[in-house]
Design an enzyme around this catalytic site. Sequence first.
Site, PDB file in Angstrom:
ATOM      1  CD  GLU A  41      52.761  18.611  43.166  1.00  0.00           C
ATOM      2  OE1 GLU A  41      51.677  18.002  43.323  1.00  0.00           O
ATOM      3  OE2 GLU A  41      53.026  19.689  43.748  1.00  0.00           O
ATOM      4  CE  LYS A 112      50.198  16.583  46.469  1.00  0.00           C
ATOM      5  NZ  LYS A 112      50.072  17.768  45.581  1.00  0.00           N
ATOM      6  CE1 TYR A 118      44.669  24.835  50.214  1.00  0.00           C
ATOM      7  CE2 TYR A 118      44.262  22.481  50.478  1.00  0.00           C
ATOM      8  CZ  TYR A 118      45.126  23.567  50.527  1.00  0.00           C
ATOM      9  OH  TYR A 118      46.434  23.380  50.886  1.00  0.00           O
ATOM     10  CB  CYS A 148      53.253  19.645  46.877  1.00  0.00           C
ATOM     11  SG  CYS A 148      53.074  21.460  46.929  1.00  0.00           S
ATOM     12  CB  SER A 185      54.628  25.526  47.082  1.00  0.00           C
ATOM     13  OG  SER A 185      54.029  26.354  48.053  1.00  0.00           O
ATOM     14  CG  LEU A 296      51.021  54.616  28.982  1.00  0.00           C
ATOM     15  CD1 LEU A 296      52.300  55.284  28.487  1.00  0.00           C
ATOM     16  CD2 LEU A 296      51.319  53.734  30.178  1.00  0.00           C
ATOM     17  N   GLY A 299      47.798  58.110  35.556  1.00  0.00           N
ATOM     18  CA  GLY A 299      47.525  57.720  36.937  1.00  0.00           C
ATOM     19  C   GLY A 299      48.453  56.628  37.421  1.00  0.00           C
ATOM     20  CB  ILE A 300      49.221  55.438  40.846  1.00  0.00           C
ATOM     21  CG1 ILE A 300      50.409  54.698  41.450  1.00  0.00           C
ATOM     22  CG2 ILE A 300      47.886  54.927  41.380  1.00  0.00           C
ATOM     23  CD1 ILE A 300      50.604  54.981  42.923  1.00  0.00           C
ATOM     24  CB  SER A 302      48.136  53.352  33.417  1.00  0.00           C
ATOM     25  OG  SER A 302      48.465  54.706  33.632  1.00  0.00           O
ATOM     26  CG  ASN A 378      31.793  54.245  33.988  1.00  0.00           C
ATOM     27  OD1 ASN A 378      32.855  54.675  34.423  1.00  0.00           O
ATOM     28  ND2 ASN A 378      30.838  53.792  34.773  1.00  0.00           N
TER      29      ASN A 378
END
Length: 387
Positions: A41, A112, A118, A148, A185, A296, A299-300, A302, A378
């Site tokens: 498409e 088409k 949506y 599609c 898709s 880095l 931690g998981i 990064s 923070n």
Amino acid sequence: MKIALAQINTTIGHFSENYEQMCQQIQAAKDDAVDLIVFPELAISGYPPQDLLERPQFIKDNLSVLTQLTEQADGIAILVGHIAYAESGGSKKIINAASLLMEQRVHYQYAKRLLPNYDVFDESRYFAAGQEVGVVKFGDLQLGITVCEDVWNDKAYWEDPQYEIDPIADLVSAGVDLIINLAASPFGHDKYADRKAMLQATASQHKTPVFFCNLVGGNDSLVFDGASAVINASGEVVAEAALFESAQLVVSWEDLPQLSPQTEVRDSLELSYEALVLGVKDYVAKCGFQRVVLGLSGGIDSALTATIAADALGSENVVGLIMPSRYSSAGSVADALALAANLNIATHILNIDALFQEYLNTLTPVFEGKSTDTPEENIQARSRGQL
């Protein structure tokens, strides 16, 4: 008769590159004595073009490529998705089209019919909906052409169909030997299996083979997984292209009844990882970047991000910044260094404590009398983001 499904990785608006990819696929198909090659498409423009469709020159450039492709339809037929002008006098001036090119001319053009509006789709905003059932004779076969969303409204499969019309049922009533779907898709977690099941149900219910040609590659926030497939009239997947890479899937119509069902089952988590890698790779390349810089932490989060980047771009194109502060443990720095060594990526250690203290000094009048807690912690992230 040989039919080729050419899943290509297009770039939105990069007409010359998209055309070059199609020419390469056409030449390979000619070398393999293919009779009909199918592209996804909006293959000419890339998907989704969104507000570029408001630019008249964009439409003209897309049609210029269609003319060039027509010249390639010599000794082979080409079915390609593109933008075309609507023939009706409605408010929408363009259609999402599929054209069959034969003998160096546009032999047939389909618009088409179902335009999704949506989730990530906004097609009804731009395109006029087609009104005609997409049946065209090709050799001894009656082809049913869809684009599609046209295959996503089977009233026997979906409990709550979104549209009043069912283009597939209309094709079957008109009498077709096979259904061809030109698709863009996007990938979604678990969608690969759901889409395949839907296509299989459509083929078996109507006892009509389905040839599904999907786009592949990343375009901004969307990733297309490819996985073009041929489903026989019993609803069995008898041929499937690779996921997440360009490919050409060739099937002989005469051999279709003898092809064995494909039974490979892919883990959805593994597929999601491959989609992330392709999305990063194409985003960087198509935006004209070369290298990436990331933080880095040890931690998981990064760690996963760095691994995706290294797999997508190559370790030599990834730089990790380790940015400790007074809140950082020695273990977090050690873990970040170990990760970088495992991935073979370059690193820099930039201590942010002095920057952090300057923030605190500046904010002292505002923070006076307050305890040290989450806001101060923070501020570290903002300091690291600056670097």
